[in-house]
Design a protein around this motif. Structure first.
Motif, PDB file in Angstrom:
ATOM      1  N   ASP A 101       0.855  -1.182   0.000  1.00 56.25           N
ATOM      2  CA  ASP A 101       0.000   0.000   0.000  1.00 56.25           C
ATOM      3  C   ASP A 101       0.890   1.232   0.000  1.00 56.25           C
ATOM      4  OD1 ASP A 101      -1.903   1.968   0.351  1.00 56.25           O
ATOM      5  OD2 ASP A 101      -3.109   0.758   1.733  1.00 56.25           O
ATOM      6  N   LEU A 102       0.656   2.119  -0.905  1.00 55.62           N
ATOM      7  CA  LEU A 102       1.517   3.296  -1.050  1.00 55.62           C
ATOM      8  C   LEU A 102       0.878   4.539  -0.445  1.00 55.62           C
ATOM      9  CD1 LEU A 102       2.863   2.742  -4.672  1.00 55.62           C
ATOM     10  CD2 LEU A 102       3.985   2.234  -2.528  1.00 55.62           C
ATOM     11  N   ALA A 103       0.105   4.367   0.620  1.00 56.12           N
ATOM     12  CA  ALA A 103      -0.582   5.508   1.231  1.00 56.12           C
ATOM     13  C   ALA A 103       0.405   6.563   1.709  1.00 56.12           C
ATOM     14  CB  ALA A 103      -1.450   5.029   2.388  1.00 56.12           C
ATOM     15  N   ARG A 104       1.596   6.149   2.128  1.00 56.02           N
ATOM     16  CA  ARG A 104       2.603   7.091   2.637  1.00 56.02           C
ATOM     17  C   ARG A 104       3.568   7.561   1.541  1.00 56.02           C
ATOM     18  NH1 ARG A 104       4.367   4.466   8.481  1.00 56.02           N
ATOM     19  NH2 ARG A 104       2.268   4.460   9.408  1.00 56.02           N
ATOM     20  N   GLY A 105       3.252   7.218   0.316  1.00 56.04           N
ATOM     21  CA  GLY A 105       4.075   7.693  -0.792  1.00 56.04           C
ATOM     22  C   GLY A 105       5.210   6.772  -1.176  1.00 56.04           C
ATOM     23  N   GLY A 106       5.396   5.671  -0.467  1.00 56.25           N
ATOM     24  CA  GLY A 106       6.439   4.713  -0.796  1.00 56.25           C
ATOM     25  C   GLY A 106       6.308   3.456   0.049  1.00 56.25           C
ATOM     26  N   ALA A 107       7.059   2.436  -0.308  1.00 53.85           N
ATOM     27  CA  ALA A 107       7.021   1.175   0.449  1.00 53.85           C
ATOM     28  C   ALA A 107       8.325   0.432   0.239  1.00 53.85           C
ATOM     29  CB  ALA A 107       5.839   0.319   0.004  1.00 53.85           C
ATOM     30  N   GLU A 108       8.676  -0.364   1.248  1.00 55.21           N
ATOM     31  CA  GLU A 108       9.875  -1.216   1.177  1.00 55.21           C
ATOM     32  C   GLU A 108       9.477  -2.613   1.615  1.00 55.21           C
ATOM     33  OE1 GLU A 108      13.799  -1.437   3.815  1.00 55.21           O
ATOM     34  OE2 GLU A 108      13.789   0.328   2.478  1.00 55.21           O
TER      35      GLU A 108
ATOM     36  N   ARG B 124      -3.364   4.346 -12.843  1.00 50.17           N
ATOM     37  CA  ARG B 124      -4.018   3.195 -13.463  1.00 50.17           C
ATOM     38  C   ARG B 124      -4.024   1.968 -12.546  1.00 50.17           C
ATOM     39  NH1 ARG B 124      -1.772   2.973 -19.689  1.00 50.17           N
ATOM     40  NH2 ARG B 124      -1.490   5.223 -19.982  1.00 50.17           N
ATOM     41  N   LEU B 125      -3.360   2.102 -11.424  1.00 45.40           N
ATOM     42  CA  LEU B 125      -3.219   0.959 -10.526  1.00 45.40           C
ATOM     43  C   LEU B 125      -4.336   0.901  -9.493  1.00 45.40           C
ATOM     44  CD1 LEU B 125       0.609   1.358  -9.882  1.00 45.40           C
ATOM     45  CD2 LEU B 125      -0.455  -0.340 -11.355  1.00 45.40           C
ATOM     46  N   ARG B 126      -4.610  -0.319  -9.047  1.00 44.05           N
ATOM     47  CA  ARG B 126      -5.552  -0.544  -7.956  1.00 44.05           C
ATOM     48  C   ARG B 126      -4.777  -1.032  -6.742  1.00 44.05           C
ATOM     49  NH1 ARG B 126     -10.023  -4.475 -10.300  1.00 44.05           N
ATOM     50  NH2 ARG B 126     -10.666  -4.407  -8.100  1.00 44.05           N
ATOM     51  N   PHE B 127      -5.136  -0.490  -5.592  1.00 48.60           N
ATOM     52  CA  PHE B 127      -4.401  -0.824  -4.372  1.00 48.60           C
ATOM     53  C   PHE B 127      -5.292  -1.616  -3.412  1.00 48.60           C
ATOM     54  CE2 PHE B 127      -2.393   2.930  -6.146  1.00 48.60           C
ATOM     55  CZ  PHE B 127      -1.047   2.594  -6.106  1.00 48.60           C
ATOM     56  N   PRO B 128      -4.698  -2.468  -2.559  1.00 42.85           N
ATOM     57  CA  PRO B 128      -3.247  -2.737  -2.471  1.00 42.85           C
ATOM     58  C   PRO B 128      -2.775  -3.606  -3.628  1.00 42.85           C
ATOM     59  CG  PRO B 128      -4.415  -4.160  -0.965  1.00 42.85           C
ATOM     60  CD  PRO B 128      -5.448  -3.251  -1.552  1.00 42.85           C
ATOM     61  N   MET B 129      -1.536  -3.371  -4.045  1.00 39.09           N
ATOM     62  CA  MET B 129      -0.917  -4.243  -5.036  1.00 39.09           C
ATOM     63  C   MET B 129      -0.349  -5.468  -4.310  1.00 39.09           C
ATOM     64  SD  MET B 129       0.955  -1.667  -7.711  1.00 39.09           S
ATOM     65  CE  MET B 129       2.016  -0.891  -6.506  1.00 39.09           C
TER      66      MET B 129
ATOM     67  N   VAL C  97      15.372  -7.082  -1.426  1.00 42.14           N
ATOM     68  CA  VAL C  97      14.403  -6.094  -0.969  1.00 42.14           C
ATOM     69  C   VAL C  97      13.923  -5.286  -2.174  1.00 42.14           C
ATOM     70  CG1 VAL C  97      16.237  -4.431  -0.440  1.00 42.14           C
ATOM     71  CG2 VAL C  97      13.997  -4.194   0.631  1.00 42.14           C
ATOM     72  N   PHE C  98      12.607  -5.004  -2.211  1.00 38.89           N
ATOM     73  CA  PHE C  98      12.009  -4.203  -3.278  1.00 38.89           C
ATOM     74  C   PHE C  98      11.582  -2.861  -2.690  1.00 38.89           C
ATOM     75  CE2 PHE C  98      11.607  -8.522  -4.686  1.00 38.89           C
ATOM     76  CZ  PHE C  98      11.876  -8.449  -6.042  1.00 38.89           C
ATOM     77  N   ARG C  99      11.969  -1.773  -3.364  1.00 38.25           N
ATOM     78  CA  ARG C  99      11.598  -0.431  -2.925  1.00 38.25           C
ATOM     79  C   ARG C  99      10.728   0.216  -3.992  1.00 38.25           C
ATOM     80  NH1 ARG C  99      16.919  -0.977  -0.938  1.00 38.25           N
ATOM     81  NH2 ARG C  99      17.003  -0.708   1.329  1.00 38.25           N
ATOM     82  N   LEU C 100       9.586   0.718  -3.563  1.00 41.93           N
ATOM     83  CA  LEU C 100       8.663   1.410  -4.466  1.00 41.93           C
ATOM     84  C   LEU C 100       8.491   2.837  -3.957  1.00 41.93           C
ATOM     85  CD1 LEU C 100       7.733  -1.769  -4.402  1.00 41.93           C
ATOM     86  CD2 LEU C 100       5.797  -0.911  -5.705  1.00 41.93           C
ATOM     87  N   ARG C 101       8.607   3.796  -4.825  1.00 38.41           N
ATOM     88  CA  ARG C 101       8.414   5.181  -4.429  1.00 38.41           C
ATOM     89  C   ARG C 101       7.670   5.939  -5.524  1.00 38.41           C
ATOM     90  NH1 ARG C 101      12.654   8.523  -6.508  1.00 38.41           N
ATOM     91  NH2 ARG C 101      14.248   7.304  -7.579  1.00 38.41           N
ATOM     92  N   VAL C 102       6.919   6.941  -5.097  1.00 34.60           N
ATOM     93  CA  VAL C 102       6.122   7.751  -6.015  1.00 34.60           C
ATOM     94  C   VAL C 102       6.944   8.952  -6.458  1.00 34.60           C
ATOM     95  CG1 VAL C 102       3.991   9.081  -6.301  1.00 34.60           C
ATOM     96  CG2 VAL C 102       3.999   7.027  -4.865  1.00 34.60           C
ATOM     97  N   ILE C 103       6.932   9.238  -7.774  1.00 35.97           N
ATOM     98  CA  ILE C 103       7.626  10.418  -8.310  1.00 35.97           C
ATOM     99  C   ILE C 103       6.673  11.185  -9.215  1.00 35.97           C
ATOM    100  CG2 ILE C 103       9.900   9.282  -8.223  1.00 35.97           C
ATOM    101  CD1 ILE C 103       9.676   8.937 -11.291  1.00 35.97           C
ATOM    102  N   ASP C 104       6.962  12.476  -9.379  1.00 33.81           N
ATOM    103  CA  ASP C 104       6.186  13.276 -10.331  1.00 33.81           C
ATOM    104  C   ASP C 104       6.493  12.817 -11.743  1.00 33.81           C
ATOM    105  OD1 ASP C 104       5.038  14.819  -8.352  1.00 33.81           O
ATOM    106  OD2 ASP C 104       6.722  16.244  -8.342  1.00 33.81           O
ATOM    107  N   TRP C 105       5.515  12.960 -12.632  1.00 32.64           N
ATOM    108  CA  TRP C 105       5.748  12.606 -14.038  1.00 32.64           C
ATOM    109  C   TRP C 105       5.228  13.715 -14.940  1.00 32.64           C
ATOM    110  CZ3 TRP C 105       8.608   8.561 -15.484  1.00 32.64           C
ATOM    111  CH2 TRP C 105       8.692   8.271 -16.850  1.00 32.64           C
ATOM    112  N   PRO C 106       6.008  14.183 -15.873  1.00 38.08           N
ATOM    113  CA  PRO C 106       7.397  13.777 -16.153  1.00 38.08           C
ATOM    114  C   PRO C 106       8.306  14.110 -14.965  1.00 38.08           C
ATOM    115  CG  PRO C 106       6.487  15.008 -17.979  1.00 38.08           C
ATOM    116  CD  PRO C 106       5.540  15.190 -16.845  1.00 38.08           C
TER     117      PRO C 106
END
Length: 505
Positions: free
Chosen positions: A381-388, A423-428, A397-406
């Motif tokens: 769940d990326l509610a806090r803007g990122g996950a590890e 386009r994603l549905r959470f939780p992934m 270990v997998f790290r996911l973080r949200v960035i602006d686009w472009p």
């Protein structure tokens, strides 16, 4: 001089000659050093009792501490226990420390589905090894004779063997020494009679249902009588020559393997080209030999390297035969990455692209842990803007973080794959791949089975075990090593991206 006194002198002369040869053999092979605690392995039979008496007579000259060792296989009921009692009394008679152990070998062989003789030998030598490791004995002397050597070589020939089998029984094997390999069984009985020493007879040695007994009672006497009286001596000489050649060739194989084989924990890896071209022109003259001769020589070295690799990593007992080695070479000649082969001793070898990888596997032949999938499943769940997410099953270990686009200046998407967040549905869900998974990486026109995509990328069966994928709403949006799914890739309308990065723990 009477006949009796002449016989006594002859017997004494024979005993002295036997002692001299026994002592010379000990020194030639450097089997014993002053101060050694030598355990004489005494079964109660004539050969082992003679071994004990010879060591007794020479222990002061050798400067050793002598002990008696007995292993009860529990194969002959009360007779086995009487053997043990006989040996214990013999040790007590000469004031020697006595070590004994017993194992129900028949039960052990049945449990392990092993040959009875093989199970008995392994149990016996495991006990010898434990005595050496505990420090009770620095050497274990066993009573194999020249006759045992001849029987062993003939048994190997009848079953089919190579140079290793022709080497027969080795005079020294680790802590185990065999100082009677140049002495005939009949000489030892004559020696015991001169000493007025009794021994125990094992009735199973006369059971001609067993191959070894048939060789002893029928084949060897026939050869000695009708073909070659000195067959035992000739076979002993052959064994010594074979061991010399074997040691030389093994040294070459070891030297080449040390340069060509990469070892890591319970794995060993060798390039296919290195395996088949282990000879180097700088070191071996190959210019004046024909192609056939060169090929055969290269194959011989390749086989030895395979044997060394397997011997070095196998976790348990197992006999690697010529057919197994040839099967490994056939696997190496094949081009299909991911093909594998199970070998004796708990080893599996697989073709991995342009190399062979040998893996030690516990409980091989039952359930293969390498073929069992590494299963895991983690919600993200990326509610806090990122996950590890730490995946212990894979050591990463997998790290996911949200960035602006472009991406804004200073940010980058080059350190991992990027998904369109909206386009994603959470939780992934981050999980291992499963049979039937389908996926359309960006750049592909249609979805394909992930198994097919992994095959196309030459990812072997072992490598793909636990291969990670990321799903959203049940659909695969990312799989390791591939572009993100086309339906979830960023485009001109994307406002925020999710970067996926993987690192080793």
């Amino acid at each position: 001089m009477t006949r009796g006194s002449a016989k006594t002198l002859t017997d004494k002369g024979h005993s002295t000659s036997l002692q001299r040869r026994f002592l010379a053999n000990l020194k030639k092979q450097e089997m014993i050093r002053p101060g050694d605690r030598v355990g004489a392995a005494v079964s109660g039979g004539a050969d082992s009792v003679a071994l004990l008496l010879l060591l007794l007579e020479l222990r002061h000259k050798l400067g050793i501490v002598l002990r008696v060792v007995h292993f009860n296989h529990k194969l002959r009921g009360k007779a086995s226990d009487v053997d043990e009692l006989f040996v214990a009394k013999l040790a007590a008679k000469h004031g020697l420390e006595f070590h004994s152990a017993s194992v129900d070998v028949a039960k052990k062989a049945k449990k392990e589905r092993a040959n009875l003789e093989d199970a008995a030998r392994r149990a016996r030598y495991d006990y010898f090894r434990s005595l050496a490791q505990s420090g009770a004995c620095t050497r274990i002397a066993v009573a194999h004779t020249a006759d045992d050597q001849a029987e062993t070589i003939l048994a190997h020939l009848l079953r089919g063997t190579g140079l290793t089998g022709l080497g027969g029984i080795h005079p020294v094997a680790g802590r185990v020494i065999r100082p009677l390999l140049n002495v005939r069984r009949s000489e030892l009985r004559r020696f015991l009679r001169a000493q007025k020493q009794t021994w125990r007879e094992d009735a199973t040695n006369r059971d001609t249902k067993r191959m070894r007994a048939r060789i002893r009672k029928k084949l060897l006497p026939l050869i000695e009588k009708q073909f070659q009286p000195a067959i035992v001596e000739h076979l002993a000489a052959l064994a010594e020559l074979a061991r010399e050649d074997e040691a030389f060739l093994d040294a070459i194989a070891e030297e080449r393997a040390s340069l060509l084989v990469q070892e890591n924990d319970e794995r060993a890896r060798i390039g296919v080209d290195d395996l088949f071209r282990a000879w180097k022109k700088k070191e071996f003259n190959t210019e004046n030999t024909g192609d056939t001769e060169k090929t055969e020589r290269a194959k011989a070295l390749s086989k030895r390297i395979v044997r060394r690799i397997v011997e070095g990593i196998k976790p348990r007992h197992g006999q690697l035969g010529a057919a197994h080695v040839e099967a490994v070479l056939q696997l190496a000649r094949g081009r299909q990455s991911g093909s594998s082969l199970a070998l004796p001793g708990g080893v599996e070898v697989r073709r991995e692209r342009d190399a062979l990888v040998f893996q030690a596997i516990e409980n091989a032949g039952k359930r293969d842990p390498q073929s069992a999938p590494q299963e895991f499943e983690y919600q993200i769940d990326l509610a806090r803007g990122g996950a590890e997410v730490s995946v212990a099953e894979m050591g990463c270990v997998f790290r996911l973080r949200v960035i602006d686009w472009p991406p804004k200046r200073g940010e980058t998407s080059r350190d991992g794959a990027v998904l369109d967040r909206d386009r994603l549905r959470f939780p992934m869900v981050l999980r291992n791949w499963r049979p039937g998974d389908r996926f359309r990486p960006q750049g592909h026109r249609s979805a394909h089975k992930l198994k097919r995509l992994l095959n196309e990328e030459h990812v072997s069966r072992w490598e793909r075990d636990g291969w990670p994928v990321l799903t959203s709403g049940g659909a695969i949006v990312w799989a390791r090593g591939f572009p993100v799914a086309a339906e979830f890739a960023p485009n001109e309308r994307t406002r925020a991206g999710i970067v996926i990065a993987e690192e080793q723990l």
